[in-house]
Every structure is written in C-alpha cells, then in structure tokens.
Design a protein around this motif. Structure first.
Motif, PDB file in Angstrom:
ATOM      1  N   TRP A  52      34.844  43.810  28.073  1.00 23.32           N
ATOM      2  CA  TRP A  52      35.425  44.954  28.787  1.00 23.32           C
ATOM      3  C   TRP A  52      34.415  45.566  29.750  1.00 23.32           C
ATOM      4  N   PHE A  53      33.176  45.729  29.297  1.00 23.90           N
ATOM      5  CA  PHE A  53      32.133  46.235  30.196  1.00 23.90           C
ATOM      6  C   PHE A  53      31.972  45.304  31.402  1.00 23.90           C
ATOM      7  N   ALA A  54      32.007  43.998  31.147  1.00 24.99           N
ATOM      8  CA  ALA A  54      31.880  43.035  32.244  1.00 24.99           C
ATOM      9  C   ALA A  54      33.059  43.141  33.202  1.00 24.99           C
ATOM     10  N   LEU A  55      34.249  43.393  32.655  1.00 28.15           N
ATOM     11  CA  LEU A  55      35.435  43.593  33.495  1.00 28.15           C
ATOM     12  C   LEU A  55      35.238  44.789  34.413  1.00 28.15           C
ATOM     13  N   LEU A  56      34.765  45.906  33.852  1.00 32.24           N
ATOM     14  CA  LEU A  56      34.534  47.101  34.659  1.00 32.24           C
ATOM     15  C   LEU A  56      33.533  46.814  35.774  1.00 32.24           C
ATOM     16  N   GLU A  57      32.478  46.098  35.458  1.00 36.40           N
ATOM     17  CA  GLU A  57      31.463  45.793  36.468  1.00 36.40           C
ATOM     18  C   GLU A  57      32.029  44.881  37.551  1.00 36.40           C
ATOM     19  N   ARG A  58      32.787  43.874  37.130  1.00 36.16           N
ATOM     20  CA  ARG A  58      33.341  42.910  38.081  1.00 36.16           C
ATOM     21  C   ARG A  58      34.369  43.542  39.019  1.00 36.16           C
ATOM     22  N   LEU A  59      35.134  44.495  38.494  1.00 38.36           N
ATOM     23  CA  LEU A  59      36.232  45.069  39.278  1.00 38.36           C
ATOM     24  C   LEU A  59      35.828  46.332  40.042  1.00 38.36           C
ATOM     25  N   ALA A  60      34.594  46.774  39.873  1.00 38.38           N
ATOM     26  CA  ALA A  60      34.193  48.080  40.406  1.00 38.38           C
ATOM     27  C   ALA A  60      34.486  48.238  41.889  1.00 38.38           C
ATOM     28  N   ASN A  61      34.273  47.203  42.691  1.00 41.22           N
ATOM     29  CA  ASN A  61      34.450  47.314  44.137  1.00 41.22           C
ATOM     30  C   ASN A  61      35.560  46.413  44.657  1.00 41.22           C
ATOM     31  N   GLN A  62      36.454  46.014  43.750  1.00 44.03           N
ATOM     32  CA  GLN A  62      37.540  45.128  44.137  1.00 44.03           C
ATOM     33  C   GLN A  62      38.737  45.924  44.673  1.00 44.03           C
ATOM     34  N   PRO A  63      39.619  45.284  45.430  1.00 46.90           N
ATOM     35  CA  PRO A  63      40.831  45.963  45.904  1.00 46.90           C
ATOM     36  C   PRO A  63      41.680  46.443  44.728  1.00 46.90           C
ATOM     37  N   LEU A  64      42.452  47.482  44.962  1.00 46.98           N
ATOM     38  CA  LEU A  64      43.278  48.067  43.917  1.00 46.98           C
ATOM     39  C   LEU A  64      44.193  47.045  43.260  1.00 46.98           C
ATOM     40  N   GLN A  65      44.839  46.202  44.044  1.00 47.67           N
ATOM     41  CA  GLN A  65      45.765  45.230  43.462  1.00 47.67           C
ATOM     42  C   GLN A  65      45.049  44.296  42.504  1.00 47.67           C
ATOM     43  N   THR A  66      43.820  43.950  42.812  1.00 43.30           N
ATOM     44  CA  THR A  66      43.029  43.113  41.908  1.00 43.30           C
ATOM     45  C   THR A  66      42.711  43.876  40.633  1.00 43.30           C
ATOM     46  N   GLN A  67      42.349  45.146  40.748  1.00 47.81           N
ATOM     47  CA  GLN A  67      42.061  45.964  39.580  1.00 47.81           C
ATOM     48  C   GLN A  67      43.280  46.083  38.674  1.00 47.81           C
ATOM     49  N   LEU A  68      44.440  46.319  39.268  1.00 48.56           N
ATOM     50  CA  LEU A  68      45.668  46.430  38.471  1.00 48.56           C
ATOM     51  C   LEU A  68      45.964  45.116  37.757  1.00 48.56           C
ATOM     52  N   ARG A  69      45.933  44.017  38.502  1.00 49.32           N
ATOM     53  CA  ARG A  69      46.306  42.726  37.934  1.00 49.32           C
ATOM     54  C   ARG A  69      45.356  42.309  36.818  1.00 49.32           C
ATOM     55  N   GLU A  70      44.050  42.433  37.059  1.00 50.37           N
ATOM     56  CA  GLU A  70      43.095  41.940  36.063  1.00 50.37           C
ATOM     57  C   GLU A  70      43.015  42.854  34.842  1.00 50.37           C
ATOM     58  N   THR A  71      43.221  44.150  35.034  1.00 53.33           N
ATOM     59  CA  THR A  71      43.289  45.050  33.883  1.00 53.33           C
ATOM     60  C   THR A  71      44.501  44.719  33.028  1.00 53.33           C
ATOM     61  N   ASN A  72      45.640  44.515  33.666  1.00 52.42           N
ATOM     62  CA  ASN A  72      46.856  44.144  32.941  1.00 52.42           C
ATOM     63  C   ASN A  72      46.645  42.848  32.166  1.00 52.42           C
ATOM     64  N   ASP A  73      46.074  41.853  32.834  1.00 51.99           N
ATOM     65  CA  ASP A  73      45.867  40.551  32.196  1.00 51.99           C
ATOM     66  C   ASP A  73      44.854  40.632  31.053  1.00 51.99           C
ATOM     67  N   PHE A  74      43.804  41.428  31.237  1.00 54.93           N
ATOM     68  CA  PHE A  74      42.750  41.504  30.219  1.00 54.93           C
ATOM     69  C   PHE A  74      43.319  41.861  28.859  1.00 54.93           C
ATOM     70  N   PHE A  75      44.123  42.917  28.809  1.00 56.00           N
ATOM     71  CA  PHE A  75      44.655  43.352  27.519  1.00 56.00           C
ATOM     72  C   PHE A  75      45.834  42.498  27.063  1.00 56.00           C
ATOM     73  N   ASN A  76      46.684  42.070  27.977  1.00 48.70           N
ATOM     74  CA  ASN A  76      47.818  41.241  27.575  1.00 48.70           C
ATOM     75  C   ASN A  76      47.370  39.933  26.942  1.00 48.70           C
ATOM     76  N   ARG A  77      46.247  39.395  27.411  1.00 45.50           N
ATOM     77  CA  ARG A  77      45.787  38.100  26.918  1.00 45.50           C
ATOM     78  C   ARG A  77      44.938  38.204  25.650  1.00 45.50           C
ATOM     79  N   ARG A  78      44.327  39.345  25.431  1.00 48.25           N
ATOM     80  CA  ARG A  78      43.391  39.461  24.314  1.00 48.25           C
ATOM     81  C   ARG A  78      43.931  40.232  23.120  1.00 48.25           C
ATOM     82  N   ILE A  79      44.957  41.037  23.320  1.00 46.48           N
ATOM     83  CA  ILE A  79      45.481  41.873  22.239  1.00 46.48           C
ATOM     84  C   ILE A  79      46.782  41.288  21.718  1.00 46.48           C
ATOM     85  N   ARG A  80      46.849  41.106  20.439  1.00 46.15           N
ATOM     86  CA  ARG A  80      48.065  40.589  19.803  1.00 46.15           C
ATOM     87  C   ARG A  80      49.008  41.743  19.516  1.00 46.15           C
ATOM     88  N   TRP A  81      50.269  41.599  19.921  1.00 47.46           N
ATOM     89  CA  TRP A  81      51.261  42.631  19.622  1.00 47.46           C
ATOM     90  C   TRP A  81      51.560  42.651  18.124  1.00 47.46           C
TER      91      TRP A  81
END
Length: 234
Positions: A64-93
């Motif tokens: 998660w820390f690495a995600l924050l660092e990687r997305l810090a200066n990215q376009p908003l659409q990239t931030q939205l998409r990768e944040t959504n994917d990060f939790f959807n792929r790693r968290i089991r419902w």
C-alpha cells in the motif's frame, strides 16, 4: 478475490430495511463525528500492523505504501483505477459476522489489509482513505449507500460503493468491489442511491445539498475515525 457480480449478497446478509434505511435515520437524527485531526504516521501503522497481523499484514501494508508512492504524481484516472484494483484484487469479500463475529463492523484500512478480508463498507472506506492520501479533495469523494438489485430479480440488498464527483452536481464515477471497471453511475442500473457521505457532509439520494453537518455522532463512523487516528492514518 471478490465474488462474481450477482452471485453473492452485495454487502452482508442483513436486509436492506434493517441496514441502509436504519442507518440513514441515524444520520439524519444525530449526524456523525467529524474527521479526527492528527498526522499520518507510517511508523505507527507499521508497528500496529506487525503487532496485530504479523508478516502477512505487514507485507500488504508495504504494498500500500508503494502504491501511494507510485501514484503520487499520476493522473487522476490512473489513481482511481489503480486504487480500485488494489483492494479489489487483494481483499476477499466476506461477511462481517464471519470476519469479526459482528453483524455490522466498519473496518479501518489497516484492519482490512491485515485480515485481507472485508465487506462493501470496508472496500469503500479503504479506497476513500487511499484517494484522500493521494490528494483527492474530500468534496470529490463520497461513500454511497445504495439499494442493489440482485441479478434480474426484484430482490434488493444494502450495498456501499465509493463515488468520485468532479463537481458536487456531477454524475459520479462508481468504484465497486464487485464490478472491476469504474463506470458512470448512469450505467449502473442495478444500483439505486439512498444517501452518500464523506467527512464533511451527508446527501440524501441525488441531492447536491448536504443534509447534516459532521459534528455530532454516528457510532460506526466515529469508531472508524477514532481507530484510524490511533493506528496512524490521521
């Protein structure tokens, strides 16, 4: 992985009338606590995660820390998409009763990552906090309670998603744990909005005017904010 769309209850097994509408009534009567003020403290987060959840939780926190660092200066659409994917792929419902032994528990992002499990509120809160940490203004993010239709039936289930609003009157983009793509709300014909909220206000249905000030109390939201402060998020 989260369940396939329409194959599982949307958020928990509690009925919609017992969940979403009762919670809305609580908001309108009492409001909820404003966001606690403090400092983001990665060292405290690492300590709490390691103590409570061991190496596996610590590994996800570092991702998660690495995600924050990687997305810090990215376009908003990239931030939205990768944040959504990060939790959807790693968290089991999974239902709260199975994770926490409670019917309705709102987890902090640390707790969600530590367990690697969560329900719809937990996904939404984790994405909300992540995007705020990336600098997305609070006014553009709302957690949205909806009535979700299951498949082609008339059965409905309480569910929560995260909405991104370019302006207060804009059609939101929907970040959902069950649907991998981020889509405009008008394309989610299976979702009927009931109310939305963030750290600053409450909106009923599609209203552009806040119905309450975040200065009093709602136990679940207040509890999440308090625990996030203790853990080092705020």
């Amino acid at each position: 992985m989260p369940p396939a769309p329409h194959s599982q209850p949307r958020c928990s097994r509690r009925g919609f009338l017992g969940g979403g509408l009762a919670l809305l009534a609580t908001f309108l009567v009492g409001g909820w606590a404003g966001q606690a003020k403090g400092d983001f403290n990665p060292d405290q987060l690492r300590l709490v995660m390691r103590t409570r959840y061991g190496g596996r939780g610590s590994a996800m926190l570092e991702e998660w820390f690495a995600l924050l660092e990687r997305l810090a200066n990215q376009p908003l659409q990239t931030q939205l998409r990768e944040t959504n994917d990060f939790f959807n792929r790693r968290i089991r419902w999974l239902d709260d009763i199975d994770i926490w032994g409670q019917e309705d528990y709102w987890a902090t992002p640390l707790e969600t990552m530590g367990k690697a499990q969560g329900d719809c509120e937990d996904y939404s809160i984790a994405k909300y906090i992540t995007l705020k940490r990336l600098g997305v203004p609070t006014r553009q993010l709302r957690m949205i309670y909806v009535r979700a239709r299951i498949g082609r039936s008339q059965i409905t289930q309480a569910h929560m998603v995260l909405g991104y609003y370019e302006t207060p009157s804009s059609e939101p983009l929907i970040l959902d744990n069950l649907v991998p793509s981020i889509t405009p709300a008008s394309q989610r014909v299976d979702l009927d909005p009931i109310f939305s909220f963030n750290s600053d206000g409450l909106w009923a249905g599609g209203s552009t005017q806040s119905r309450a000030n975040p200065v009093q109390r709602l136990s679940r939201w207040s509890s999440v904010l308090t625990r996030m402060q203790e853990q080092g998020f705020l």
